[in-house]
Design a protein around this motif. Sequence first.
Motif, short mmCIF file in Angstrom:
data_model
loop_
_atom_site.label_atom_id
_atom_site.label_comp_id
_atom_site.label_asym_id
_atom_site.label_seq_id
_atom_site.Cartn_x
_atom_site.Cartn_y
_atom_site.Cartn_z
N LEU A 1 0.96 -0.88 -0.05
CA LEU A 1 0.31 -0.26 0.05
C LEU A 1 0.81 1.02 0.19
CD1 LEU A 1 -2.89 -0.67 2.68
CD2 LEU A 1 -2.83 -0.17 -0.42
N ASP A 2 2.48 1.00 -0.45
CA ASP A 2 3.01 2.56 -0.48
C ASP A 2 3.76 2.72 -1.83
OD1 ASP A 2 5.77 1.85 0.48
OD2 ASP A 2 4.88 0.65 1.63
N GLU B 1 -0.23 4.11 -5.24
CA GLU B 1 -0.70 3.31 -3.72
C GLU B 1 -2.33 3.96 -3.80
OE1 GLU B 1 1.18 5.52 -0.92
OE2 GLU B 1 -0.71 6.18 0.37
N THR C 1 1.40 -1.72 7.03
CA THR C 1 0.02 -1.95 5.89
C THR C 1 -1.04 -3.04 6.51
OG1 THR C 1 2.51 -2.75 4.53
CG2 THR C 1 0.46 -3.36 3.15
#
Length: 394
Positions: A138-139, A152, A189
Amino acid sequence: MVVTEAAGLYVHIPFCSAICPYCDFAVARGGEADRERFVEALVGEIVLLGSSGGEGGTGATRSFESARFDTVYFGGGTPSALSVEQLGAIRRRLVGTLAIDPEAEWTIEVNPEDASAESLGGWRELGFDRISLGLQALDNRALRFLGRRHDEAAARASVERAREAGFRSVSVDLIYSLPGFEGGWWLGTLDETAALGPDHISCYELTIHDGTPFGRRRDAGRLREAGEDERAANFVATHRRLAELGYEGYEVSNFARREGDRSRHNRKYWRHQPYLGLGPSSHSFAGRSRWWNVAPWRDWSAAVAGGDSPVAGREELADDQLLLEAVMMGLRQRSGIDCAALESRFGIDPAAGARGQIDAWEKAGWLRVRGRRLEPTLEGLARADRLAREWKLR
Ligand code: SF4
């Protein structure tokens, strides 16, 4: 063997817009013409299934001639690399050829960059009710490391849009034990993923395979692979955190909010239930037979176009092999091993030859013995492969 119990159907779509540096699946980039040719070949494979005189065609798959399918899973590769129209052509042929339950679970694997509101609506109209989104992280730093094509923002938006499109169950895939991403990164995360509210989460440890770009970087000393202890600690931390967040880890890599969100299709693999695979590299299983298709999609396509069987290999499993597989799959699930059920199926008590190990593993806190059911603890699940390797039937 003729399949009479409800079966699963797997369809392999091999295309990806780019190949991730850790991937060792049977995948290809393929242009538009390749994708068209692939869809034609897949429709051809389904037609071969429907033709009963398939001795030279799909003899192995005749076990499924009168089967009823209650799960359908489009995986890859990236099924969302095909257009909604192409997926629709495959679906129509499947529904016209095979007995698929009206209530069947239909799952599609999708990459976030393909999850536009329009495509999501199209997949819903085709009847897919479960979506598996390949978020992976997620990054942006981790997504770049993994060589993914989405960022993201696209990852987050895909979950929200899938929900808005009305999928019954939204699942997301994540990868952990990434070198250089230690400390609180992974638990953060998980927290952020849970905040997006998916119904189901699959978490896979990064495996570095020989022959992949990551494998070459590791061999050159430029990529450090997580050690066994680090992996076990990450595994336990993953299950603990997701349990706190309301996701029960029902299998080594799979977590669900509710019983009804568990993957019905994957359960067939874990329980030796019959499944039929279509497309390059797909595997099928019925009774004690397992067979698999040619992996390179062009070879598979050429076989089908020539009216030949695309099956590359087949094995007949003896009782001992089936029993050991059942033990191995039981060790990977929280529900564990039902020794009484396996003994009535195979005539052998799977625990008979492993008493010493079972006692030791119970003392070590890896297994719980409840009557004739053996349940792995979290620490046991983390060592499922090792326990399976050390299991002795006799
Ligand atoms: S998207 Fe999945 S299947 Fe495609 S290359 Fe990446 S890891 Fe492999």
